[in-house]
Design a protein around this motif. Structure first.
Motif, PDB file in Angstrom:
ATOM      1  N   THR A  60       7.252  -4.856   5.834  1.00 26.30           N
ATOM      2  CA  THR A  60       7.688  -6.158   5.318  1.00 26.30           C
ATOM      3  C   THR A  60       8.703  -6.808   6.262  1.00 26.30           C
ATOM      4  OG1 THR A  60       7.322  -5.446   3.032  1.00 26.30           O
ATOM      5  CG2 THR A  60       8.799  -7.304   3.361  1.00 26.30           C
ATOM      6  N   ARG A  64       8.304 -10.371   8.048  1.00 25.97           N
ATOM      7  CA  ARG A  64       9.304 -11.417   7.777  1.00 25.97           C
ATOM      8  C   ARG A  64       9.905 -11.934   9.089  1.00 25.97           C
ATOM      9  NH1 ARG A  64      11.881  -9.052   3.817  1.00 25.97           N
ATOM     10  NH2 ARG A  64      11.081 -10.414   2.162  1.00 25.97           N
ATOM     11  N   GLU A  74      10.765 -18.817   3.851  1.00 27.00           N
ATOM     12  CA  GLU A  74      10.391 -17.904   2.773  1.00 27.00           C
ATOM     13  C   GLU A  74      10.787 -18.457   1.409  1.00 27.00           C
ATOM     14  OE1 GLU A  74      10.554 -13.163   1.513  1.00 27.00           O
ATOM     15  OE2 GLU A  74      11.846 -13.905   3.131  1.00 27.00           O
ATOM     16  N   LEU A  76       9.772 -17.696  -3.061  1.00 26.05           N
ATOM     17  CA  LEU A  76       9.190 -16.730  -4.001  1.00 26.05           C
ATOM     18  C   LEU A  76       8.682 -17.495  -5.210  1.00 26.05           C
ATOM     19  CD1 LEU A  76       8.541 -13.793  -4.684  1.00 26.05           C
ATOM     20  CD2 LEU A  76      10.778 -13.637  -5.793  1.00 26.05           C
ATOM     21  N   HIS A 116      -2.124 -17.985  -4.081  1.00 28.29           N
ATOM     22  CA  HIS A 116      -1.282 -19.051  -4.625  1.00 28.29           C
ATOM     23  C   HIS A 116      -1.504 -20.441  -4.023  1.00 28.29           C
ATOM     24  CE1 HIS A 116       0.939 -15.843  -6.596  1.00 28.29           C
ATOM     25  NE2 HIS A 116       1.753 -16.721  -7.152  1.00 28.29           N
ATOM     26  N   GLN A 140       5.591 -16.281   1.268  1.00 27.67           N
ATOM     27  CA  GLN A 140       6.212 -15.354   0.332  1.00 27.67           C
ATOM     28  C   GLN A 140       5.623 -13.965   0.556  1.00 27.67           C
ATOM     29  OE1 GLN A 140       5.319 -16.085  -3.803  1.00 27.67           O
ATOM     30  NE2 GLN A 140       3.143 -16.374  -3.432  1.00 27.67           N
ATOM     31  N   GLN A 142       4.897 -10.872  -1.903  1.00 28.63           N
ATOM     32  CA  GLN A 142       4.901 -10.758  -3.352  1.00 28.63           C
ATOM     33  C   GLN A 142       3.771  -9.852  -3.837  1.00 28.63           C
ATOM     34  OE1 GLN A 142       2.978 -13.443  -5.838  1.00 28.63           O
ATOM     35  NE2 GLN A 142       4.802 -14.223  -6.831  1.00 28.63           N
ATOM     36  N   GLN A 162       0.799  -5.498  -2.567  1.00 25.76           N
ATOM     37  CA  GLN A 162       1.772  -6.347  -1.889  1.00 25.76           C
ATOM     38  C   GLN A 162       1.068  -7.176  -0.817  1.00 25.76           C
ATOM     39  OE1 GLN A 162       5.336  -6.585  -2.343  1.00 25.76           O
ATOM     40  NE2 GLN A 162       4.684  -5.679  -4.267  1.00 25.76           N
ATOM     41  N   LYS A 164       1.605 -10.720   1.964  1.00 24.36           N
ATOM     42  CA  LYS A 164       2.302 -11.891   2.498  1.00 24.36           C
ATOM     43  C   LYS A 164       1.284 -13.008   2.529  1.00 24.36           C
ATOM     44  CE  LYS A 164       1.958 -13.679   6.081  1.00 24.36           C
ATOM     45  NZ  LYS A 164       1.261 -14.939   6.500  1.00 24.36           N
ATOM     46  N   SER A 166       1.044 -17.171   3.335  1.00 27.31           N
ATOM     47  CA  SER A 166       1.770 -18.339   3.829  1.00 27.31           C
ATOM     48  C   SER A 166       0.828 -19.529   3.879  1.00 27.31           C
ATOM     49  CB  SER A 166       2.376 -18.067   5.208  1.00 27.31           C
ATOM     50  OG  SER A 166       1.397 -17.641   6.122  1.00 27.31           O
TER      51      SER A 166
END
Length: 566
Positions: A60, A64, A74, A76, A116, A140, A142, A162, A164, A166
């Protein structure tokens, strides 16, 4: 990477196992459980134990850092999402059984987010009103949720994982191309830092929508994706994205159609044997339903229809095989003897290999009868050409014509140029330079963070256990006390000196555990360097072992620390 610290195994919540879990099929599943990195709670649902959480956090951190480096910000977003946004985009239905759906006490409908795009689009619509607010890239890291029908392979295919994700937002297609290029380069840096062997391949967008699409694949025997690689050029693609182009041929010399008596030959194999012709001379016509409409799919008889590939081509429509009831409702469709000539009220899709001018042996649309010399373009027309055959080893490369190779891989990343699909749905406009509304264009970019843990385990493990790259490992050095009180005391002292030198240390200070068990656990856990406090600690000499190469050397502690920190 985490700050320098010492973790004592006498206090570590991690129980190593000698035997593989009964339900484990893949190497990563076996080793992550045996080494005490994860624990299964239910099918597709896992607890990350302390060692596993360290590896997950290290991955992670790399993700990041590289996302921040390209200017992404970033955020959430919630994992619990209202139905209306996904209903507006059509994905409430398109995702089907993959969605976790639930209701609150008032009957309101929600889902657990699988991805998302919708919510990010709404967020930017709320926050950005002018071209001056763009471009913007948001990401994020998440937990995502998908109700997989057959969760398996440990954390490779879970129902909770999990990720990432974007998203880029630009006012022009040129801006989108720049954001896409930034993400592509960032992904290359991320996977290089993680120590993953990977390929970038052409892909299809599927339910995500959009145009340009590439996958980042980690070759591994446990992979669920199949991709093609050309040994003669740099072409690589997911099998669902491979295309074949066949030039039309001159069909004027073919004889007229000739009906043949072919009793009991409803399969390609039985037909080819009866006529003494190769299967490749026959035309296979598979009947499917696309959103309930019967469609015929024509491919050469020696090839199979890839239903997944077909589904990607017609997404979001749903593809199903026809049933006995469907045949009963359509007596003009004779099971095992369907041919494209004379078909009525049936759309005909063909693979490009069924090119204009090619002649075939195919069904006569009546029982126990076939027809030869059925010529595409003369005796039947194709409504739409789609590359829908299962790709085979040796198929021609679309770029250079050389024979393709097939490999298995794990999908670790996927990038899309979404375009304006979601912006159109949610009317995401900003005020342009000319004072008029401008429709925003989007990109979507995902990395499977927890999946990367499994991919690394698959690629780097050996016959002794896990073998992590240095930046990802749960510690820099694993200190092993191979003896009793004196060795344990020396190991703890060495661990503190290593920590003071800025290293993350795992020290096996367990009393009453044999040196053999400790050595086996050290190799199973897979920290890059193993420092052994053994029989010569009274002389100030330790053994330093490289976990990957197996090379050993006896050194004074100060020199061993210098080697590890170099």
């Amino acid at each position: 990477m985490a700050a320098a610290q010492v973790q004592r195994m006498s206090r570590l919540m991690a129980k190593t196992l000698r035997d593989d879990p009964a339900d484990a099929e893949t190497l990563s599943h076996k080793l992550l459980v045996r080494a005490g990195y994860v624990r299964r709670n239910a099918a597709g649902i896992w607890t990350w134990l302390p060692l596993g959480k360290k590896v997950l956090d290290n991955i992670t951190a790399v993700v990041r850092e590289e996302m921040d480096a390209i200017g992404a910000q970033e955020v959430l977003l919630p994992a619990l999402l209202p139905k209306d946004a996904y209903e507006a985009s059509g994905r409430w239905e398109e995702y089907g059984d993959l969605l976790f759906r639930l209701k609150d006490r008032k009957g309101g409908e929600y889902l657990l987010g699988p991805t998302h795009e919708e919510i990010f689009t709404q967020t930017v619509k709320d926050q950005c009103t002018s071209y001056k607010d763009l471009p913007v890239m948001l990401y994020q890291i998440q937990t995502k949720y998908r109700d997989e029908a057959r969760p398996r392979s440990g954390v490779l295919r879970g129902r909770e994982f999990q990720m990432k994700d974007s998203y880029s937002f630009d006012t022009t297609d040129e801006g989108l191309a720049e954001s896409y290029a930034l993400h592509r380069a960032a992904y290359q840096k991320i996977f290089a830092r993680l120590g993953l062997d990977y390929r970038i391949v052409s892909a299809v967008s599927g339910a995500m929508g959009g145009s340009a699409s590439e996958e980042f694949l980690a070759p591994a025997a446990a992979g669920e994706d199949t991709f093609v690689d050309c040994p003669a050029c740099d072409y690589a693609a997911n099998t669902e994205a491979v295309t074949f182009v066949a030039a039309p041929v001159d069909g004027s010399a073919h004889a007229p159609m000739e009906e043949l008596d072919t009793p009991d030959t409803p399969t390609i194999e039985s037909l080819a044997a009866h006529l003494g012709v190769p299967a490749s001379a026959t035309l296979k016509n598979l009947l499917v339903k696309v959103d309930g409409e019967i469609v015929a799919v024509g491919v050469p008889g020696d090839r199979e229809v890839d239903l997944g590939k077909l589904g990607e081509h017609v997404a979001p429509a749903v593809v199903e095989l026809v049933t006995a009831e469907d045949f009963a409702d359509r007596p003009d469709l004779v099971r095992g003897y369907v041919g494209p000539q004379g078909l009525e009220k049936v759309r005909y899709i063909a693979d490009p290999r069924v090119a204009p001018g090619t002649a075939w042996v195919t069904g006569a649309n009546k029982a126990d009868t076939h027809v030869r010399n059925v010529v595409c373009g003369r005796d039947f027309e194709v409504d739409e050409y789609l590359d829908v055959v299962v790709v085979e080893e040796g198929d021609p490369c679309p770029a250079c014509g050389a024979g393709l190779k097939l490999d298995r891989a794990i999908e670790i990343g996927h990038i899309f140029q979404l375009g304006r699909k979601y912006a159109d749905t949610f009317q995401l406009d900003v005020l342009g330079k000319e004072g008029k509304p401008v429709r925003v264009t989007m990109g979507s970019y995902g990395i499977g963070v927890s999946r990367a843990v499994a991919a690394l385990a698959e690629q780097t493990a050996d016959d002794k256990g896990l073998c992590w790259p240095a930046e990802i490992a749960p510690a820099d050095v694993h200190v092993v006390a191979a003896g009793k009180a004196a060795q344990i005391e020396a190991a703890l002292d060495a661990a503190e000196q290593l920590r003071a030198a800025g290293l993350r240390v795992l020290v096996d200070d367990r009393a009453g555990v044999s040196p053999g068990v400790k050595f086996t656990d050290a190799e199973l856990i897979g920290v890059p360097q193993i420092l052994v406090a053994g029989r010569r600690v009274a002389e100030g000499v330790f053994e330093l072992k490289d976990r990957r190469t197996g090379e050993r050397e006896e050194l004074p502690l100060a020199e061993a620390i210098a080697r590890v920190t170099a």
